[in-house]
Design a protein around this motif. Structure first.
Motif: not given
Length: 163
Positions: A157-163, A131-136, A119-129
Motif C-alpha cells: 500500500r505504501l508503494r502504491d499510495w506514494q506514487t 487522498s492516497r498520500h494522506a492514507a500513506a 481495509w478501512l484505509l482502502d475505503q478512505l481512499v476508494a471513497y475519496q474521503v
C-alpha cells in the motif's frame, strides 16, 4: 436505505487517532459502532465527541455481559472489550473491525465477516474521503506508533499510495 453497520474494537480507534484520520472514518458511507466496553477503554478520547460524530455505542445487558467471561476463556482472549465486539457482531450479523489477531482468527473461524485497519484505509481512499498520500502518511504513523499490521500488505500500500 439503511447504512451498513460495522462494529469496531479498541485497536481501530487508537490506530486511526494515531494516523490523524479519526474524523475521516465518520465520512465513510457506513455506520460505526462499538460496545460500551470499548468506549470505556478509550480513556484518552472524548466519548461525547465520538458520539456527536455519529458513533453508535451499544450497551450489553447482564445476560450478554455474563456470556463475555465464558467467551474470554473459550477464545483465550483476556480483553473484555474485544470479546464484547465479537459477541455483538455474532448476535447482529454486522461485520467486525478489529486489529487483534486472535479475535480476527476466531471471528473468521466462526463465519463472521472481519476487516481491519488496512481495509478501512482502502475505503478512505476508494471513497475519496482522503487522498492516497494522506492514507500513506496515516499508515506510516500507525506503524511508527506500534500498530501490528501485516508488513507485506503495508509495504504494498505504501508503494502504491506514494506514487
Amino acid at each position: 436505505m439503511t447504512q451498513q453497520v460495522y462494529i469496531s474494537d479498541t485497536n481501530i480507534w487508537i490506530d486511526f487517532r494515531n494516523a490523524d484520520l479519526l474524523d475521516a472514518l465518520f465520512d465513510l458511507p457506513f455506520q460505526l459502532c462499538c460496545t460500551d466496553f470499548v468506549l470505556s477503554e478509550l480513556q484518552d478520547f472524548d466519548p461525547q465527541a465520538l458520539r456527536q460524530r455519529g458513533l453508535l455505542v451499544h450497551g450489553l445487558d447482564e445476560r450478554a455481559t455474563a456470556r463475555l467471561f465464558g467467551l474470554m476463556t473459550a477464545h483465550n482472549n483476556s480483553s473484555l472489550a474485544d470479546v464484547s465486539c465479537y459477541l455483538l457482531a455474532q448476535e447482529t450479523g454486522h461485520p467486525l473491525l478489529t486489529g487483534d489477531g486472535r479475535l480476527r482468527k476466531q471471528a473468521v473461524h466462526d463465519g463472521l465477516q472481519v476487516h481491519g485497519a488496512l481495509w478501512l484505509l482502502d475505503q478512505l481512499v476508494a471513497y475519496q474521503v482522503t487522498s492516497r498520500h494522506a492514507a500513506a502518511l496515516g499508515l506510516k504513523s500507525m506503524l511508527d506508533l506500534g500498530a501490528r499490521l501485516p508488513p507485506t500488505e503495508c509495504q504494498a500500500r505504501l508503494r502504491d499510495w506514494q506514487t
